[in-house]
Design an enzyme around this catalytic site. Structure first.
Site, PDB file in Angstrom:
ATOM      1  CB  ALA A  62      -0.902   0.066   1.233  1.00  0.00           C
ATOM      2  N   GLY A 103       0.483  -5.788  -0.261  1.00  0.00           N
ATOM      3  CA  GLY A 103      -0.245  -5.804  -1.688  1.00  0.00           C
ATOM      4  C   GLY A 103       0.495  -6.208  -2.699  1.00  0.00           C
ATOM      5  CD  GLU A 126      -0.601  -7.467   4.178  1.00  0.00           C
ATOM      6  OE1 GLU A 126       0.002  -8.322   4.703  1.00  0.00           O
ATOM      7  OE2 GLU A 126      -0.644  -7.209   3.162  1.00  0.00           O
TER       8      GLU A 126
END
Ligand code: NAD
Length: 694
Positions: A62, A103, A126
């Site tokens: 991200a 991502g 994450e």
């Protein structure tokens, strides 16, 4: 600059992500990938597609620059992009170098094939932000590499080298160099051989004994995650990859992701992530402030702190000149450093050659002449102004112009220390925490006259030695120890009022501190505070009035090192045992002071201890000692064991609601005989009234 470059290489379209420094998957990049894909699909001359970040980095995930802005959630979102890549009817090959994280890895798993450079690292970190991979990572990774390795990678969040995955669907080819060329050649081959497209979504998860393994994982993660919902959610989502059809698993993953985003734990961890990025920035120190070159460091004092500080530099290959007053003290200091390295070698963290290499970087000395060539000196001698004066006067005489003169003082006035030299602009505080080779926090104390380039150099150096560096202004105890004094006073006030040390410790440990204040006291040694209080009374010309901790010391109970302090300890065991001797001593002390003990709830323990920190933190912020509230959080998280899942004291106050904190402080301040420090800080009151946060 195009967010995604489009180039034709024969019949292969190459889409190159172009969002420095790490190809964060922001809105422009996501849109660009889809535009490139559409263009390639529409061109009949294009037979295959390569998606790459070039030869340095694939994608770090991200785009943190977009965090909290409307763009982060704007369509197309990442799962849309991944679905489109995977759905393409022309083969799509990811060419991956450097990091493919979060991502970034999920994007690569949407491609049909992957060619990786040997320097590539893959990870789904994450969980470290209290989340789970929310763009189909929990459904794809198990299909690509198998249940057990996928679960371990997702729950730990730790990245792995690409080579680990050779032989799985995650890495189809590993190359040493020129990954884009290799991926283009790979794509051409696919076309020539008319190999069918392989989509990870269609693979079956390799999961021998899935039920037994998942049960084992649930049990161990439950214990290890200590109340954090993220890791367990990761396990359940990965479990879905075995039980559920792909689309259903993805749907549940998305729901779990969105719900984790709303948890206070994830908010706290994301706050810490942003805080660490912000801490390096000061409004009046522009990013292009020149930096002084630090090639060689001097350390004065080879005691507890000097030794640990030295190791920080040896670890990154910077030679250290280590000065002591006597050969014996020098030998002792060197012995401790060697022992620490030998212990790391025993654990397999260092080779014997590395131990010798690091030890070889030390020049032990008893003479200040050896400091002539150093670029930075850090003083870690006794905490007495006269001793600091002697050291800094000498440093000023011998050190070359431009050498930075730093003190590791815990409490003393850095401006005063600077005044002992003719170059106060070169003087700064570098406050390490014990053990200095382990603790992540570094308080950088900015004196009134500290030059900007000295400060910028210290911040850069902090990063180099892998510390979380926070800038503090000059005050008694700087940010951390100044707040600690109030926390200690709150905990002591609770004992006087009726709580037991064990109740206080337990309540704060349940809150998330690794250790309550009384266990910490026993670990650190109660004699240090005793000596300080006696000295302060003497300096003030007042009679010494012992508090309970002093009475324990008078009984020879200094803490763990003497087998008893607030608690009792059995030989070789660190576990504290509640001791009736302490209970009786406390009872007698209360009686002597005319205090009738009352029942105290665990909530009150937490309120008083946490809000004491918050209130002093607000004063520190108001006085400009700290530049921002999140800096204060970092100090407390990294130097004093404040639980990460609470985000630091200031963040915790915002989670509780500042008006609630102010109300509680007013209640404490209104009690008869209350310490004036309970009076809420004006800044806290103002923000609470305005409905604002820090
Ligand atoms: P220490 O007593 O373990 O070590 C001090 C060392 O300095 C001793 O080895 C002593 O021989 C040497 N020394 C004394 N005077 C000297 C001089 N004139 N020249 C050269 N060497 C001299 O003390 P410490 O715990 O390492 O603390 C050192 C400093 O670090 C203090 O200012 C202290 O406040 C600060 N500090 C300590 C801690 C901690 O937890 N111990 C944490 C942060 C900061």
């Amino acid at each position: 600059m195009n967010p995604v470059d489009y180039a034709l290489r024969g019949q292969v379209a190459v889409l190159t992500l172009n969002n420095p420094p790490v190809n964060g998957l922001g809105h422009a990049l996501r849109t660009g990938i889809l535009a490139g894909l559409d263009k390639a699909m529409a061109d009949d001359a294009v037979k295959a597609i390569v998606v790459t970040g070039g030869e340095q980095v694939f994608s770090g995930g991200a785009d943190v620059k977009e965090f909290g802005t409307p763009k982060s959630g704007m369509a197309p979102n990442l799962p849309d992009v991944i679905r489109a890549l995977e759905g393409a009817e022309k083969p799509v090959v990811a060419a991956m170098a450097g990091h493919a994280l979060g991502g970034g890895l999920e994007l690569a798993m949407g491609c049909h094939f992957r060619v990786a450079k040997t320097d590539a690292t893959f990870g789904l970190p994450e969980v470290k932000l209290g989340l789970l991979p929310g763009a189909t990572g929990t459904q794809r990774l198990p299909r690509a590499i198998g249940l057990e390795p996928a679960l371990n990678m997702i729950v730990s969040g730790n990245p792995q080298k690409a080579a680990t995955f050779v032989g799985t669907a995650l890495v189809d080819e590993l190359v040493d160099d020129k990954v884009v060329d290799a991926a283009v050649a790979f794509a051409e081959n696919l076309v020539a051989e008319q190999r069918p497209i392989r989509r990870i979504r269609d693979l079956k998860v390799n999961a021998p004994d899935a039920d037994a393994f998942l049960q084992f994982a649930r049990n161990s993660v439950k214990v290890a995650s200590k109340g954090m919902p993220g890791p367990m959610a990761c396990v359940e989502s990965v479990a879905d990859s075995v039980k559920l059809p792909f689309d259903e698993g993805c749907k549940r993953e998305r729901t779990a992701f969105l719900s984790l985003m709303q948890t206070p734990e994830s908010r706290a961890l994301r706050h810490i992530f942003a805080a660490e990025r912000a801490a390096g920035k000061l409004p009046d120190i522009p990013a292009d402030t020149p930096i002084r070159d630090i090639q060689k460091v001097g350390v004065v004092g080879a005691g507890t702190m000097g030794g640990g500080i030295t190791m920080n530099f040896l670890n990154i290959g910077i030679p250290v000149v280590l000065l002591e007053t006597a050969q014996e003290a020098l030998d002792r200091g060197l012995g401790t450093i060697r022992k620490n390295y030998e212990n790391s070698a025993k654990k397999g963290k260092l080779t014997q050659e590395q131990v010798e290499e690091r030890m070889g970087l030390i020049t032990p000395t008893l003479s200040y002449d050896a400091f002539k060539e150093v670029d930075l000196v850090i003083e870690a001698v006794f905490e007495k102004m006269e001793v600091k004066e002697a050291v800094f006067t000498k440093l000023d005489e011998v050190c070359k112009p431009g050498c930075i003169l730093a003190s590791n003082t815990s409490y003393l006035d850095v401006n005063k220390i600077a005044s002992f030299t003719k170059r106060p602009e070169d003087v700064i505080g570098l406050h390490f925490f014990s053990p200095a080779n382990v603790m992540r926090l570094l308080e950088i104390v900015r004196g009134e006259k500290t030059a900007k380039d000295v400060l910028a150099t210290a911040m850069k150096l902090g990063k180099k030695i892998k510390k979380v560096a926070v800038v503090s202004g000059v005050c008694d105890g700087f940010i951390g120890n100044r707040m600690l004094a109030l926390y200690g006073a709150a905990a002591y006030g609770l004992v006087l009022a009726g709580a037991s040390p064990q109740q206080i410790d337990k309540a704060l440990e349940t809150f998330g501190f690794a250790m309550g204040p009384y266990r910490v006291g026993d670990l650190a040694g109660l004699d240090i505070g005793w000596a300080t209080r006696k000295r302060k009374a003497e300096e003030a010309g007042k009679p010494f009035e012992p508090i309970i901790a002093d009475k324990l010391c008078e009984m020879g109970r200094f803490g763990q090192k003497t087998g008893a302090g607030w608690y009792r300890y059995e030989a070789g065991v660190r576990k504290p045992i509640v001791d009736p001797v302490t209970t009786e001593l406390i009872d007698a002390f209360r009686k002597e002071k005319g205090i009738t003990p009352r029942k105290i709830s665990d909530e009150e323990v937490i309120e008083r201890c946490a809000y004491a920190l918050v209130n002093e933190g607000a004063k520190i912020l108001e006085e400009g000692i700290a530049a921002r509230a999140s800096d204060i959080d970092l100090v407390y998280l990294n130097g004093y064991g404040f639980p990460a899942r609470r985000g630091g004291p200031m963040r915790y106050a915002e989670e509780v609601g500042l008006p609630n904190v102010v109300r509680a402080l007013r209640r404490f301040a209104a009690e008869p005989g209350a310490a004036p420090t309970w009076e809420p800080a004006p800044l806290l009151v103002k923000l609470a009234e305005e409905g604002k946060g820090f």
